[in-house]
Design a protein around this motif. Structure first.
Motif, PDB file in Angstrom:
ATOM      1  N   GLU A   1      -2.142   2.258  -5.857  1.00  0.00           N
ATOM      2  CA  GLU A   1      -1.363   2.302  -7.094  1.00  0.00           C
ATOM      3  C   GLU A   1      -0.646   0.974  -7.358  1.00  0.00           C
ATOM      4  OE1 GLU A   1       1.163   5.751  -6.879  1.00  0.00           O
ATOM      5  OE2 GLU A   1      -0.442   7.039  -7.606  1.00  0.00           O
ATOM      6  N   ALA A   2      -0.083   0.402  -6.297  1.00  0.00           N
ATOM      7  CA  ALA A   2       0.667  -0.836  -6.499  1.00  0.00           C
ATOM      8  C   ALA A   2      -0.265  -1.979  -6.903  1.00  0.00           C
ATOM      9  CB  ALA A   2       1.438  -1.195  -5.228  1.00  0.00           C
TER      10      ALA A   2
ATOM     11  N   ALA B   1       0.851  -1.193   0.000  1.00  0.00           N
ATOM     12  CA  ALA B   1       0.000   0.000   0.000  1.00  0.00           C
ATOM     13  C   ALA B   1       0.885   1.241   0.000  1.00  0.00           C
ATOM     14  CB  ALA B   1      -0.897  -0.026   1.231  1.00  0.00           C
ATOM     15  N   GLY B   2       0.275   2.389  -0.258  1.00  0.00           N
ATOM     16  CA  GLY B   2       1.024   3.649  -0.227  1.00  0.00           C
ATOM     17  C   GLY B   2       1.446   4.072  -1.610  1.00  0.00           C
ATOM     18  N   PRO B   3       2.094   5.234  -1.694  1.00  0.00           N
ATOM     19  CA  PRO B   3       2.438   5.745  -3.021  1.00  0.00           C
ATOM     20  C   PRO B   3       3.468   4.856  -3.718  1.00  0.00           C
ATOM     21  CG  PRO B   3       3.394   7.134  -1.302  1.00  0.00           C
ATOM     22  CD  PRO B   3       2.544   6.130  -0.617  1.00  0.00           C
ATOM     23  N   LEU B   4       3.397   4.871  -5.011  1.00  0.00           N
ATOM     24  CA  LEU B   4       4.232   3.991  -5.820  1.00  0.00           C
ATOM     25  C   LEU B   4       5.691   4.461  -5.823  1.00  0.00           C
ATOM     26  CD1 LEU B   4       3.456   1.553  -7.551  1.00  0.00           C
ATOM     27  CD2 LEU B   4       3.313   3.085  -9.499  1.00  0.00           C
ATOM     28  N   THR B   5       6.596   3.528  -5.599  1.00  0.00           N
ATOM     29  CA  THR B   5       8.025   3.841  -5.714  1.00  0.00           C
ATOM     30  C   THR B   5       8.658   2.799  -6.627  1.00  0.00           C
ATOM     31  OG1 THR B   5       8.565   2.429  -3.846  1.00  0.00           O
ATOM     32  CG2 THR B   5       8.140   4.752  -3.358  1.00  0.00           C
ATOM     33  N   VAL B   6       9.893   3.061  -7.034  1.00  0.00           N
ATOM     34  CA  VAL B   6      10.583   2.112  -7.898  1.00  0.00           C
ATOM     35  C   VAL B   6      10.793   0.782  -7.158  1.00  0.00           C
ATOM     36  CG1 VAL B   6      12.802   1.641  -8.990  1.00  0.00           C
ATOM     37  CG2 VAL B   6      11.665   3.830  -9.367  1.00  0.00           C
ATOM     38  N   GLU B   7      11.112   0.897  -5.856  1.00  0.00           N
ATOM     39  CA  GLU B   7      11.318  -0.323  -5.073  1.00  0.00           C
ATOM     40  C   GLU B   7      10.033  -1.159  -5.047  1.00  0.00           C
ATOM     41  OE1 GLU B   7      12.283   0.463  -1.028  1.00  0.00           O
ATOM     42  OE2 GLU B   7      12.458  -1.663  -0.549  1.00  0.00           O
ATOM     43  N   MET B   8       8.911  -0.445  -4.885  1.00  0.00           N
ATOM     44  CA  MET B   8       7.642  -1.159  -4.820  1.00  0.00           C
ATOM     45  C   MET B   8       7.309  -1.821  -6.162  1.00  0.00           C
ATOM     46  SD  MET B   8       4.085   0.333  -3.510  1.00  0.00           S
ATOM     47  CE  MET B   8       4.785   0.993  -2.036  1.00  0.00           C
ATOM     48  N   ILE B   9       7.663  -1.140  -7.257  1.00  0.00           N
ATOM     49  CA  ILE B   9       7.424  -1.740  -8.573  1.00  0.00           C
ATOM     50  C   ILE B   9       8.174  -3.063  -8.667  1.00  0.00           C
ATOM     51  CG2 ILE B   9       7.819  -1.469 -11.058  1.00  0.00           C
ATOM     52  CD1 ILE B   9       7.390   1.564 -10.622  1.00  0.00           C
ATOM     53  N   GLY B  10       9.413  -3.073  -8.139  1.00  0.00           N
ATOM     54  CA  GLY B  10      10.198  -4.306  -8.125  1.00  0.00           C
ATOM     55  C   GLY B  10       9.484  -5.402  -7.341  1.00  0.00           C
ATOM     56  N   ASN B  11       8.954  -5.048  -6.151  1.00  0.00           N
ATOM     57  CA  ASN B  11       8.227  -6.028  -5.338  1.00  0.00           C
ATOM     58  C   ASN B  11       7.008  -6.562  -6.087  1.00  0.00           C
ATOM     59  OD1 ASN B  11      10.013  -5.605  -3.301  1.00  0.00           O
ATOM     60  ND2 ASN B  11       8.708  -4.153  -2.178  1.00  0.00           N
ATOM     61  N   VAL B  12       6.288  -5.625  -6.716  1.00  0.00           N
ATOM     62  CA  VAL B  12       5.076  -6.018  -7.425  1.00  0.00           C
ATOM     63  C   VAL B  12       5.425  -6.967  -8.570  1.00  0.00           C
ATOM     64  CG1 VAL B  12       3.280  -5.133  -8.934  1.00  0.00           C
ATOM     65  CG2 VAL B  12       3.745  -3.983  -6.788  1.00  0.00           C
ATOM     66  N   GLU B  13       6.552  -6.680  -9.246  1.00  0.00           N
ATOM     67  CA  GLU B  13       6.944  -7.557 -10.355  1.00  0.00           C
ATOM     68  C   GLU B  13       7.283  -8.954  -9.854  1.00  0.00           C
ATOM     69  OE1 GLU B  13       9.833  -5.093 -12.327  1.00  0.00           O
ATOM     70  OE2 GLU B  13       8.308  -4.265 -13.678  1.00  0.00           O
ATOM     71  N   ARG B  14       7.916  -9.004  -8.672  1.00  0.00           N
ATOM     72  CA  ARG B  14       8.224 -10.325  -8.121  1.00  0.00           C
ATOM     73  C   ARG B  14       6.948 -11.096  -7.785  1.00  0.00           C
ATOM     74  NH1 ARG B  14      12.872  -7.996  -6.525  1.00  0.00           N
ATOM     75  NH2 ARG B  14      12.020  -6.989  -4.671  1.00  0.00           N
ATOM     76  N   ILE B  15       5.967 -10.387  -7.209  1.00  0.00           N
ATOM     77  CA  ILE B  15       4.693 -11.048  -6.892  1.00  0.00           C
ATOM     78  C   ILE B  15       4.047 -11.561  -8.178  1.00  0.00           C
ATOM     79  CG2 ILE B  15       2.363 -10.735  -5.959  1.00  0.00           C
ATOM     80  CD1 ILE B  15       3.509  -8.649  -4.042  1.00  0.00           C
ATOM     81  N   ALA B  16       4.062 -10.739  -9.206  1.00  0.00           N
ATOM     82  CA  ALA B  16       3.442 -11.140 -10.475  1.00  0.00           C
ATOM     83  C   ALA B  16       4.153 -12.355 -11.057  1.00  0.00           C
ATOM     84  CB  ALA B  16       3.471  -9.975 -11.458  1.00  0.00           C
ATOM     85  N   ASP B  17       5.514 -12.385 -10.918  1.00  0.00           N
ATOM     86  CA  ASP B  17       6.273 -13.524 -11.442  1.00  0.00           C
ATOM     87  C   ASP B  17       5.870 -14.809 -10.754  1.00  0.00           C
ATOM     88  OD1 ASP B  17       7.713 -12.269 -13.333  1.00  0.00           O
ATOM     89  OD2 ASP B  17       9.506 -11.928 -12.103  1.00  0.00           O
ATOM     90  N   SER B  18       5.651 -14.722  -9.434  1.00  0.00           N
ATOM     91  CA  SER B  18       5.376 -15.944  -8.696  1.00  0.00           C
ATOM     92  C   SER B  18       3.892 -16.321  -8.729  1.00  0.00           C
ATOM     93  CB  SER B  18       5.855 -15.795  -7.246  1.00  0.00           C
ATOM     94  OG  SER B  18       5.148 -14.728  -6.636  1.00  0.00           O
ATOM     95  N   ALA B  19       3.042 -15.397  -9.204  1.00  0.00           N
ATOM     96  CA  ALA B  19       1.616 -15.720  -9.282  1.00  0.00           C
ATOM     97  C   ALA B  19       1.395 -16.756 -10.371  1.00  0.00           C
ATOM     98  CB  ALA B  19       0.805 -14.471  -9.567  1.00  0.00           C
ATOM     99  N   GLY B  20       0.531 -17.705 -10.090  1.00  0.00           N
ATOM    100  CA  GLY B  20       0.246 -18.726 -11.086  1.00  0.00           C
ATOM    101  C   GLY B  20      -0.691 -18.186 -12.146  1.00  0.00           C
ATOM    102  N   ALA B  21      -1.782 -18.922 -12.364  1.00  0.00           N
ATOM    103  CA  ALA B  21      -2.773 -18.447 -13.315  1.00  0.00           C
ATOM    104  C   ALA B  21      -3.315 -17.129 -12.780  1.00  0.00           C
ATOM    105  CB  ALA B  21      -3.887 -19.474 -13.446  1.00  0.00           C
TER     106      ALA B  21
END
Lengths: 79, 691
Positions: free
Chosen positions: B43-44, B9-29
């Motif tokens: 935003e995230a 949660a909270g405003p979007l940062t570059v670090e958070m984008i990295g975290n979000v990308e990792r979550i998306a990578d590990s998400a299955g279907a």
């Protein structure tokens, strides 16, 4: 992302080719586009991506994927 | 998985984008998760949903989701956001020029700018990029400029210039310029960038014949300019010379008449003077740019030895920005007008609430920061840029500091157009452009309020919106960084522009337009909570009751004890909290209604001016009507008591649809029959705890 995947993104960016697939035997000899100009672009992009500083020797000698990977592992980048 | 999402949660940062990308990578279907995220407005979460949709090949939906963030996202996340949007739009076969241009303007790293250029070239395959100017630029250099080209192309595109770049062979500057059939001549450039670094000059650490060496080099360079003009019929952009750090001679390098540091400084001065007397030449200030970037990092010794790379790759965007600033000046693509908010921008506090003596201006560190910003703006205006006021205020309040505050640097005479009213700011910016007869794309909008910035971005995407930092001391740099006011020279007309505009100015009534306010509000994701007064929020409520002047229908002041007495007497009390995507505005609305037989009399109703224009008045009134209806009151009676400050609510009850009531003593009374419900605006997400 693994080192392999990050490095593949670097190569795709530098060679402007989204379907490029990285293999260890890819090298300046086997890949015609990989000229000295692309070698410099690779060096810059690798420094940006992995937050490392390449030495003069690294830039000159790391002319294959295997050598680049070995160099990055040597600088403590996780596989 | 949901726990991880909660952490982002909270405003979007570059670090958070990295975290979000990792979550998306590990998400299955991803389908189920994407659907679950649909109601999330963080935003995230939006970003994660877009990634999952992209993975599922649903790029159109992904870009539609991401688009909601276009107007509000600022700071380091803006460039990645715009790049991601552009990638999705291109994958979907749609037009991506706006996010690409925004990415180019927001990006400050070589990596991001290269990505912009890549997508730009991809997009250009199916259509020419929109541009105000086209420029065929040839680069002649004694160092490697291949890294510069893509970055420069992206930055120029962001400034509205479509660049076609020709890189001449390394270190063949004179040959290329002189030979009639060179590749350079065939390219037919509009401009030539003469990019040589200090090594090209060949100055020794100490030159034996200092004045002779200097004169020869100035002559060499002026000959290059002459060739550009006479042989190539093009403009010359001349890079001046970095005075490199760590000379072998140390400070003697500058102290000795023949020292290299001294000569380079002298040469740079000579070049400025020579360019001033030569038409078709502009200086690219490499020395200043290197200093501002930091000379210790400006050069990369390794890549210089390996490939004659200069400056360091990380410094290339700074050099590119300087070159683009010069190109803007050459093509006259500079901003012509700065439209300024007042409260929080030119001074601290709110003039309509805090009054002349309550605003922060001078006298304290924070107040001095506003004084300095005004000094900066006055200097900008002296260079021929118009200043306009674009403020939500009563005009009389807004003008008062200009007329009476001793610390005001800016006077009414510095302001070309003074626009203080309660209309949406995009409407006012259109009116300002019309009055001074410029396009809205020549306006720079400066406002400390992120919600206003978001609205202007959405409704006038061509306006340059400056994201002011929270710290007023940083305002001048935030405006200067955009390099919008660069000119090649200053004319007499520039110096007198504000006066001439004011003379010609006819006071315009600024047109109202309903526009698509709801669309804007929906994008803000506004959450409203209405609740009865209680002990914890009472201090804030009493504070609001006693300081709110503008949105205040009766301006009745109450003490803590008086307010508590009304609560205990069984009055209807309502406090409002507001939050949106941009932040929590807190407790910003207060309403008290007193039961008198069958009548529920609206005694007090006020809102903080921070939250006006979001249909919150309708929400508060809707809850009041609902209460009256449930309790079986025959009518709600409202009163408007005019003051010097509350004209913003003069027509409030008319707008809400209340019936005017006749009154014998001149009071302005209205009534509402609770049988008729007042619907809650559907663009607000409202929790009503008063009913």
């Amino acid at each position: 992302m693994s080192l392999e995947a990050r490095l593949q993104n670097v190569f795709r960016d530098v060679f402007d080719n989204d379907s490029l697939v990285l293999t260890d035997d890819l090298s300046q000899e086997s890949f015609a586009d990989w000229d000295s100009f692309h070698q410099v672009k690779l060096a810059i992009a690798i420094e940006e991506e992995f937050g490392v500083k390449l030495s003069t020797e690294d830039v000159v000698a790391e002319t294959s994927v295997a050598a680049i990977k070995a160099g990055l592992l040597g600088k403590g980048i996780a596989a | 998985m949901m726990a991880e999402i909660a952490r982002i949660a909270g405003p979007l940062t570059v670090e958070m984008i990295g975290n979000v990308e990792r979550i998306a990578d590990s998400a299955g279907a991803g389908g189920a998760l994407a659907a679950a995220l649909e109601s999330e407005s963080g935003e995230a979460a939006v970003w994660l949903r877009a990634l999952l949709l992209e993975k599922a090949g649903r790029c159109g939906e992904a870009s539609a989701a991401l688009r909601k963030l276009w107007w509000t996202t600022e700071g380091e996340a803006r460039a990645p956001l715009m790049l991601f949007s552009a990638r999705l739009l291109l994958a979907d076969g749609a037009d991506a020029w706006y996010p690409l241009a925004e990415a180019a303007r927001a990006a400050n790293s070589a990596k991001l700018l290269r990505q912009v250029d890549r997508l730009l070239r991809q997009a250009s395959k199916s259509g020419n990029p929109p541009a105000k100017r086209h420029c065929r630029l040839a680069v002649l250099s004694n160092f490697t400029v291949d890294v510069l080209a893509p970055i420069l192309r992206a930055q120029a595109f962001g400034a509205g210039i479509a660049l076609e770049i020709h890189l001449a062979p390394f270190n063949q500057i004179v040959q290329e310029i002189q030979q009639p059939d060179s590749k350079l001549a065939q390219f037919q450039p509009d401009a030539v960038l003469l990019a040589m670094d200090w090594r090209w000059l060949g100055f020794e650490d100490e030159e034996p014949d200092a004045s002779g060496s200097l004169a020869r080099r100035v002559e060499d360079i002026e000959n290059l300019w002459k060739s550009c003009r006479e042989r190539l019929h093009c403009f010359a952009l001349q890079c001046n010379f970095e005075v490199p750090p760590s000379p072998a001679y140390g400070r003697l390098s500058a102290a000795l008449a023949g020292g290299r540091g001294r000569l380079l400084r002298a040469l740079n001065l000579e070049l400025w003077a020579a360019a001033e007397r030569t038409s078709g030449v502009a200086i690219v200030d490499v020395e200043e740019t290197a200093g501002a970037f930091g000379k210790q990092n400006w050069s990369d010794p390794v890549l210089w030895q390996v490939a004659k790379q200069y400056p360091a790759a990380a410094a290339v965007p700074a050099l590119g920005a300087e070159i683009v600033a010069v190109l803007r000046a050459v093509y006259g693509l500079t901003a012509k007008c700065v439209a300024l908010d007042l409260d929080g921008t030119l001074w601290g506090g709110v003039i309509g609430e805090d009054g002349l003596n309550g605003i922060q201006l001078g006298g304290s560190p924070a107040g001095e920061a506003f004084v300095d910003f005004q000094k900066y703006l006055r200097a900008v205006s002296k260079s021929g840029v118009l200043l306009a006021v674009c403020s939500k205020n009563n005009e009389a309040d807004a003008r008062q500091p200009f007329l009476q505050h001793p610390e005001m640097v800016l006077k009414e005479s510095d302001i070309a157009v003074f626009c203080a009213n309660w209309q949406p700011k995009d409407d006012n910016l259109r009116a300002i452009a019309r009055v001074v007869n410029i396009g809205t794309d020549a306006i720079v909008f400066v406002d400390d309020n992120p919600a206003e910035r978001a609205r202007v971005r959405q409704h006038l995407p061509e306006v340059e919106v400056i994201a002011l930092p929270l710290e007023p001391a940083g305002y001048p740099a935030a405006l200067a960084r955009a390099r919008l006011f660069e000119k090649l020279t200053l004319t007499e007309e520039d110096r007198g522009r504000t006066t001439s505009i004011q003379k010609n100015l006819e006071r315009e009534t600024l047109a109202t337009s309903a526009g698509s306010v709801d669309e804007y509000l929906a994008g803000l994701g506004i959450k409203v909570e209405l609740a009865p007064f209680d002990e914890t929020n009472l201090p804030r409520i009493v504070q609001l009751i006693n300081k709110t002047n503008q949105f205040n229908v009766t301006t009745r002041r109450l003490t803590n004890a008086e307010t508590r007495a009304l609560m205990e007497k069984g009055c209807y009390t309502q406090s409002m909290r507001v939050a949106d995507r941009l932040g929590d505005s807190g407790l910003t609305g207060v309403l008290i209604a007193v039961p008198e037989g069958e009548t529920l009399r609206l005694d007090t109703w006020l809102m903080s001016c921070r939250v006006l224009g979001r249909r919150l008045d309708e929400a508060m009134f809707s809850a009041l009507v609902e209460y009256a209806r449930r309790r079986g009151f025959a009518r709600i009676q409202c009163e408007f008591i005019p003051t010097a400050k509350n004209s913003v609510v003069e027509d409030l009850f008319d707008r809400l649809g209340c019936q005017p009531e006749p009154s014998s003593d001149g009071r302005r009374l209205f009534s509402w029959s609770p049988e008729a419900p007042k619907p809650m605006p559907s663009v607000l997400e409202c929790i009503d705890r008063t009913n």
